[in-house]
Design a protein around this motif. Structure first.
Motif: not given
Length: 166
Positions: A6-8, A11-13, A106-112
């Motif tokens: 969950g911590e990952y 919260d959108d930091d 491939l590097i996946l990125d996401y917005r928390m």
């Protein structure tokens, strides 16, 4: 929400955490990229405005398709980034994922943030487990050592057919 992860996601930091998918062969990378953009509902939200840089001709040109990853691996194109939107895994719509394409990964990125509930995290883990079966070595170095352990445990649970919610 899977308590260990969950911590990952919560919260959108302002950061864009990354998930690395490394491939031993360019063909596996291309197949994985095609798989991602071939998921139900998935589309490339950067498609209309996206260009790639041709290293041989030293110029910008339109992005064509996931097959452009082959041209990155051959050294014809510079690495590029796409935005995967509305991809569904087992009926769950994933939040947007950035997809950076280089010659071997491939590097996946996401917005928390709140868009990542338990079902979205589990769906992402299922997707990553499927990509591992397609030749990806998956790592989350951005998460740190304890995050890597929690991630490995969650993926092992998915691989074993258990829910990642424990």
């Amino acid at each position: 929400m899977p308590s260990a992860l969950g911590e990952y996601f919560q919260d959108d930091d302002g950061s864009l955490p990354e998930i690395e998918l490394r491939f031993a062969q360019p063909a596996l990378l291309v197949a994985a990229l095609e798989y991602l953009f071939g998921l139900p509902g998935a589309y490339d939200a950067s498609r209309d405005t996206a260009c790639v840089w041709n290293l041989i001709h030293d110029r910008e040109e339109p992005y064509r398709s996931p097959q452009d990853a082959r041209r990155v691996a051959s050294g014809e194109l510079a690495a590029f980034h796409r935005l995967l939107r509305a991809a569904q895994v087992d009926g769950c719509v994933l939040p947007d994922l950035g997809v950076f394409v280089s010659g071997e990964e491939l590097i996946l990125d996401y917005r928390m943030g709140p868009q990542w509930g338990e079902s979205e995290i589990v769906a992402l883990l299922r997707l990553l487990a499927r990509l591992r079966k397609r030749g990806a070595q998956v790592a989350v170095p951005w998460w740190g050592e304890s995050g890597e352990r929690a991630f490995a445990d969650a993926i092992a649970g998915i691989d074993a057919g258990r829910s990642a919610a424990n």
